[in-house]
Scaffold this motif. Structure first.
Motif, PDB file in Angstrom:
ATOM      1  N   UNK A  18       0.867  -1.179   0.000  1.00 19.60           N
ATOM      2  CA  UNK A  18       0.000   0.000   0.000  1.00 19.60           C
ATOM      3  C   UNK A  18       0.901   1.226   0.000  1.00 19.60           C
ATOM      4  N   UNK A  19       0.310   2.409   0.019  1.00 21.65           N
ATOM      5  CA  UNK A  19       1.137   3.614  -0.098  1.00 21.65           C
ATOM      6  C   UNK A  19       2.072   3.801   1.096  1.00 21.65           C
ATOM      7  N   UNK A  20       1.625   3.435   2.295  1.00 20.05           N
ATOM      8  CA  UNK A  20       2.496   3.558   3.464  1.00 20.05           C
ATOM      9  C   UNK A  20       3.681   2.604   3.350  1.00 20.05           C
ATOM     10  N   UNK A  21       3.422   1.389   2.890  1.00 15.70           N
ATOM     11  CA  UNK A  21       4.503   0.426   2.708  1.00 15.70           C
ATOM     12  C   UNK A  21       5.425   0.838   1.569  1.00 15.70           C
ATOM     13  N   UNK A  22       4.861   1.464   0.527  1.00 16.27           N
ATOM     14  CA  UNK A  22       5.699   1.968  -0.565  1.00 16.27           C
ATOM     15  C   UNK A  22       6.668   3.025  -0.056  1.00 16.27           C
ATOM     16  N   UNK A  23       6.187   3.913   0.809  1.00 17.05           N
ATOM     17  CA  UNK A  23       7.073   4.936   1.369  1.00 17.05           C
ATOM     18  C   UNK A  23       8.212   4.296   2.152  1.00 17.05           C
ATOM     19  N   UNK A  24       7.902   3.260   2.910  1.00 19.53           N
ATOM     20  CA  UNK A  24       8.957   2.570   3.663  1.00 19.53           C
ATOM     21  C   UNK A  24       9.963   1.927   2.711  1.00 19.53           C
ATOM     22  N   UNK A  25       9.479   1.348   1.636  1.00 23.82           N
ATOM     23  CA  UNK A  25      10.382   0.729   0.657  1.00 23.82           C
ATOM     24  C   UNK A  25      11.242   1.763  -0.063  1.00 23.82           C
ATOM     25  N   UNK A  26      10.805   3.025  -0.005  1.00 20.51           N
ATOM     26  CA  UNK A  26      11.564   4.119  -0.618  1.00 20.51           C
ATOM     27  C   UNK A  26      12.276   4.948   0.444  1.00 20.51           C
ATOM     28  N   UNK A  27      12.625   4.313   1.540  1.00 23.61           N
ATOM     29  CA  UNK A  27      13.403   4.940   2.616  1.00 23.61           C
ATOM     30  C   UNK A  27      12.700   6.151   3.209  1.00 23.61           C
ATOM     31  N   UNK A  28      11.371   6.065   3.326  1.00 20.62           N
ATOM     32  CA  UNK A  28      10.607   7.112   3.978  1.00 20.62           C
ATOM     33  C   UNK A  28      10.166   8.243   3.078  1.00 20.62           C
ATOM     34  N   UNK A  29      10.463   8.168   1.801  1.00 18.47           N
ATOM     35  CA  UNK A  29      10.073   9.215   0.849  1.00 18.47           C
ATOM     36  C   UNK A  29       8.663   8.916   0.335  1.00 18.47           C
ATOM     37  N   UNK A  30       7.677   9.713   0.747  1.00 21.11           N
ATOM     38  CA  UNK A  30       6.289   9.469   0.353  1.00 21.11           C
ATOM     39  C   UNK A  30       6.110   9.708  -1.144  1.00 21.11           C
ATOM     40  N   UNK A  31       5.736   8.692  -1.901  1.00 22.93           N
ATOM     41  CA  UNK A  31       5.550   8.888  -3.340  1.00 22.93           C
ATOM     42  C   UNK A  31       4.143   9.360  -3.654  1.00 22.93           C
TER      43      UNK A  31
END
Length: 290
Positions: A169-182
Motif C-alpha cells: 500500500x502507499x504507506x509500505x511503498x514509502x517505507x520501501x523508498x526509505x521514507x520518501x512518500x511517493x
C-alpha cells in the motif's frame, strides 16, 4: 510520467491467461506463509482468493496455536504449523514440513497476517534462501509485514530477478523508498525501479524495465480490511498458473478492481467485505474471457 495504458477488458482479452486444465497439481500450487495468532484470517483470505482465481492446490503455513482452527475453517487447504513465540507471532524458523512444501509450490506468498518484525525478517530470509535462484524455482510474492521488514534487509537479501511481485500500500511503498512518500501515480514505478521487482500499488502496476499500467476499475470500497490480502491472493494464484509476474500483477489488479465494481453496483460503493471480493473473482474471469 507518461500516461500508462489502462487495464481495460480489451487490453486483458488481448493478453489471455495460460490455459488451466487437468488435475489440481497441473493448475498450480500456492503456499501462503503468515498468519500470526491475532491475524490468521489474512492468510486465509489470500489463499482462498488464489483458489478462486484458478489455483489447484493451497497450503497455509500459520502460527501453530491457530493452525488447527484454520484447518477446520478452510477445508480446501492444507495447513502447516509454524513455530511461534509467547504472543503467537511466527519466530521465522522453517520447520522441515515447510521446507518440503516450498519444494512443491508454484507460487509462495510471505507476509499476510504477520505481526512481528524479527520473525518476519527471518521468514523472508529463510524462504528466499530455501527457494534459491534456479530457473524452475517458484514465483514469490511479498506482502504486508514482509514488505515492512524488507528495507532493513537490503544489504543481505537479493530478490531473484524475473519472479518476484511486491504488493505494497502507499504507506509500505514509502517505507520501501526509505521514507520518501511517493505520489500515488508514481509509487509502483518508483518501488519497481528501487527493488527490481514487479509492483502493484494504488491501482498501478509497474515493471522494473519502466513499463507501467493503470487500473481502469475500483471504488473507494476497496479500501477495506482484508482487501489487500485478496489482491495478493489473486496475483499469487495467477503466478501459480504460469503467468509471468507482470501479467499476474496486471490481471490480478484488474480482477480485484472489477470485483469491487460488481459489489459497488449490487451492495453499494462502501460496506462490502473483502471475503465478498474473493467470491466475485470467478464471475469476473468469465466476463474477461476472450
Amino acid at each position: 510520467m507518461t500516461d500508462a495504458p489502462a487495464l481495460t477488458p480489451n487490453l486483458l482479452r488481448g493478453w489471455p491467461l495460460p490455459a488451466r486444465d487437468g488435475a489440481k497439481d497441473d493448475r498450480g500450487g500456492v503456499l501462503v506463509v503468515g498468519g500470526a495468532r491475532r491475524t490468521p484470517g489474512a492468510a486465509a483470505l489470500t489463499g482462498l482468493t488464489a483458489l478462486r482465481i484458478g489455483a489447484g492446490r493451497l497450503t497455509l503455513a500459520v502460527a501453530g496455536s491457530v493452525a488447527t482452527a484454520l484447518a477446520v475453517a478452510t477445508p480446501e487447504s492444507g495447513v502447516l504449523a509454524l513455530p511461534e513465540d509467547a504472543d503467537g507471532s511466527p519466530t521465522g524458523e522453517l520447520p522441515p514440513h515447510l521446507a518440503d512444501e516450498l519444494g512443491r509450490a508454484d507460487a509462495v506468498v510471505v507476509g499476510p497476517g504477520l505481526d512481528e518484525p524479527q520473525g518476519s525478517a527471518r521468514l523472508v530470509r529463510g524462504v528466499l534462501a530455501a527457494l534459491g535462484d534456479a530457473d524452475d524455482a517458484p514465483a514469490v510474492l511479498l506482502d504486508a509485514f514482509a514488505l515492512g521488514v524488507l528495507p532493513g534487509m537490503a544489504d543481505d537479501v537479493r530478490l531473484p530477478p524475473g519472479r518476484v511481485v511486491l504488493t505494497p500500500n502507499l504507506a509500505e511503498a514509502a517505507r520501501l523508498l526509505d521514507g520518501d512518500d511517493p505520489a500515488p501515480e508514481e509509487a509502483a514505478a518508483r518501488v519497481a525501479a528501487r527493488w527490481g521487482a514487479v509492483v502493484t500499488c494504488a491501482g498501478r502496476v509497474a515493471h522494473p524495465d519502466g513499463r507501467v499500467w493503470a487500473s481502469a476499475t475500483g471504488y473507494a470500497g476497496l479500501g477495506t480490511s482484508g482487501s489487500g490480502d485478496v489482491l495478493a491472493g489473486a496475483v499469487a494464484g495467477l503466478l501459480a498458473g504460469g503467468c509471468p509476474p507482470e501479467q499476474a500483477a496486471c490481471w490480478g489488479t484488474a480482477v480485484h478492481g472489477a470485483a469491487g465494481d460488481r459489489l459497488a453496483a449490487r451492495v453499494g460503493p462502501l460496506g462490502y467485505l473483502a471475503r465478498e471480493l474473493a467470491d466475485e473473482v470467478p464471475a469476473v474471469l468469465v466476463e474477461l474471457r476472450p
